[in-house]
Motif scaffolding. Structure first.
Motif, PDB file in Angstrom:
ATOM      1  N   GLN A 287       0.827  -1.206   0.000  1.00 50.76           N
ATOM      2  CA  GLN A 287       0.000   0.000   0.000  1.00 50.76           C
ATOM      3  C   GLN A 287       0.866   1.262   0.000  1.00 50.76           C
ATOM      4  O   GLN A 287       0.585   2.228  -0.729  1.00 50.76           O
ATOM      5  N   THR A 288       1.916   1.262   0.816  1.00 48.39           N
ATOM      6  CA  THR A 288       2.756   2.453   0.937  1.00 48.39           C
ATOM      7  C   THR A 288       3.629   2.648  -0.297  1.00 48.39           C
ATOM      8  O   THR A 288       3.823   3.783  -0.758  1.00 48.39           O
ATOM      9  N   VAL A 289       4.164   1.550  -0.849  1.00 50.81           N
ATOM     10  CA  VAL A 289       4.942   1.670  -2.087  1.00 50.81           C
ATOM     11  C   VAL A 289       4.078   2.272  -3.186  1.00 50.81           C
ATOM     12  O   VAL A 289       4.479   3.209  -3.891  1.00 50.81           O
ATOM     13  N   MET A 290       2.868   1.754  -3.328  1.00 56.88           N
ATOM     14  CA  MET A 290       2.009   2.205  -4.416  1.00 56.88           C
ATOM     15  C   MET A 290       1.590   3.660  -4.240  1.00 56.88           C
ATOM     16  O   MET A 290       1.633   4.453  -5.187  1.00 56.88           O
ATOM     17  N   ALA A 291       1.202   4.034  -3.033  1.00 54.40           N
ATOM     18  CA  ALA A 291       0.698   5.389  -2.809  1.00 54.40           C
ATOM     19  C   ALA A 291       1.791   6.442  -2.950  1.00 54.40           C
ATOM     20  O   ALA A 291       1.496   7.607  -3.244  1.00 54.40           O
ATOM     21  N   ASN A 292       3.046   6.053  -2.756  1.00 53.93           N
ATOM     22  CA  ASN A 292       4.148   7.007  -2.846  1.00 53.93           C
ATOM     23  C   ASN A 292       4.900   6.931  -4.168  1.00 53.93           C
ATOM     24  O   ASN A 292       5.902   7.620  -4.351  1.00 53.93           O
ATOM     25  N   SER A 293       4.434   6.088  -5.078  1.00 51.37           N
ATOM     26  CA  SER A 293       5.087   5.947  -6.374  1.00 51.37           C
ATOM     27  C   SER A 293       4.357   6.776  -7.420  1.00 51.37           C
ATOM     28  O   SER A 293       3.176   6.533  -7.692  1.00 51.37           O
TER      29      SER A 293
END
Length: 413
Positions: A287-293
């Motif tokens: 979730q965090t990788v996707m939201a910050n990419s």
């Protein structure tokens, strides 16, 4: 802006020891996630065991049948199915319920399962799924605690194996042995044919106030399952990126999986380091990788297409209570449900799903257009010993319901 605010800070006299453990854990997670060669050696020869009692009865998997791909053809799904001690029977049942020769499957019983149980699972696979060469069983399970970094490392490790054994899949589906499909694979492939291949179905929300405990997952340091160690301290929230969390069960595009495994930029590695000593990192990492990419943050559909199984009735033989649970699952439009327990109420629920939704015969696979049959007379699960066309799917009411749910979610996003 300080970009190291998430690093460990001392909070007790033994902080140095935990810091050393954190560095060691981080290096191990990075090693597991970035290198699949040893794991693949266990997984690709899908029917080898550690126990020599079974090694003389090994049959090599057949060469995989390559499905046709491109416009007009259904997608290909890669399943990573995980379980532990006592899960081989449930995992076999789930595989039969979710099987389609277009897809790829990697089955991982963690280190808590014994050699006999692993051999039993591989024996079922060898007996039923050799023809298409698309099912692999991990020969030596990794130690895993679902609350720690070992679970995150196992999924990334499994994803890297699936990338190496097959370059033809479009989405990675993560399931537990206690999950079960609510649609046939024909219906699922039909529904996914209606959306673009780069979408990621991942439940997520911004996380503002979850405590950031520091843990040491000893499963990354040894060969048998162990409890994680939770410290009494916490670390401050990072200011270099925003935290997101959600369901650990996801359906991820191949492009995003490659981004996380191969890490062409520093973001996946940075977050892997951050979550290597976090509690429940599987609820945060993807979730965090996707939201910050910047490349992937607009590719999300905020739903995992998985439904939690409603609580059972107080009395296990309450027919009305079990009927309402079944109705809630089937009418939801979801693709999967979990967790199913071992009780008689959940077994009756699974049996009804087999009979009325999947039409899966006892000890058989869920039938589809790939089985023998005709347009006038669809095949039964017993006909699947004779192959039909694996590049054609037949949608039913459940497939149209799932496609409608997905279209609504995409439109709402």
């Amino acid at each position: 802006m300080c970009r190291a605010s998430w690093l460990l800070t001392p909070w007790a006299p033994w902080a140095a020891l935990v810091s050393l453990g954190a560095v060691t854990t981080t290096l191990l997670v990075l090693s597991l996630a970035s290198s699949s060669s040893s794991f693949l050696q266990d997984a690709a020869p899908a029917y080898e065991y550690d126990d020599s009692l079974y090694s003389s009865d090994v049959t090599a998997p057949a060469a995989a049948v390559v499905p046709r791909r491109g416009p007009g053809y259904p997608p290909v799904l890669a399943y990573y199915i995980s379980g532990g001690r006592g899960d081989s029977v449930r995992m076999t049942r789930l595989l039969k319920a979710a099987y389609h020769p277009r897809n790829r499957y990697l089955l991982h019983l963690d280190a808590g399962a014994g050699a006999y149980e692993r051999a039993r699972l591989a024996g079922h696979v060898r007996a039923s799924f050799l023809e298409f060469g698309n099912v692999h069983v991990v020969g030596k399970g990794d130690p895993v605690d679902g609350r720690g970094a070992s679970a995150m490392a196992a999924v990334l490790h499994g994803a890297s194996v699936l990338m190496r054994v097959g370059a033809d899949w479009d989405w990675l589906v993560t399931l537990a042995a206690s999950d079960y499909p609510l649609v046939t694979q024909d219906d699922l492939l039909y529904a996914f044919s209606s959306v673009r291949r780069g979408l990621n179905f991942i439940d997520h929300r911004m996380d503002f106030d979850s405590p950031q405990e520091i843990v040491l997952d000893q499963n990354l340091l040894q060969s048998t399952n162990a409890e994680i160690s939770i410290s009494s301290g916490q670390r401050p929230k990072p200011d270099a990126f925003e935290l997101f969390r959600g369901s650990p069960w996801t359906i991820l595009s191949r492009a995003f999986v490659e981004h996380c495994v191969l890490a062409p930029d520093n973001l996946p590695r940075t977050l892997l380091m951050y979550f290597s000593n976090a509690l429940n990192p599987m609820e945060f990492y993807f979730q965090t990788v996707m939201a910050n990419s910047p490349h992937f943050k607009n590719s999300t559909v905020n739903h995992s297409l998985r439904l939690d199984v409603p609580d059972g009735p107080p009395l296990p033989h309450d027919a009305n209570g079990n009927r309402s649970r079944y109705d809630a699952l089937v009418s939801s439009g979801a693709a999967f449900a979990g967790r199913f327990g071992d009780g008689s109420g959940d077994e009756a629920l699974l049996q009804r799903i087999d009979d009325e939704v999947l039409r899966r015969p006892l000890d058989g696979v869920t039938p589809g257009q790939w089985c023998a049959g005709s347009d006038e007379e669809p095949a039964s699960g017993d006909d699947c010993s004779v192959g039909g066309d694996i590049d054609v799917v037949r949608q039913g009411e459940a497939g149209r319901r799932l496609a409608s749910l997905m279209a609504g979610l995409i439109g709402a996003g």
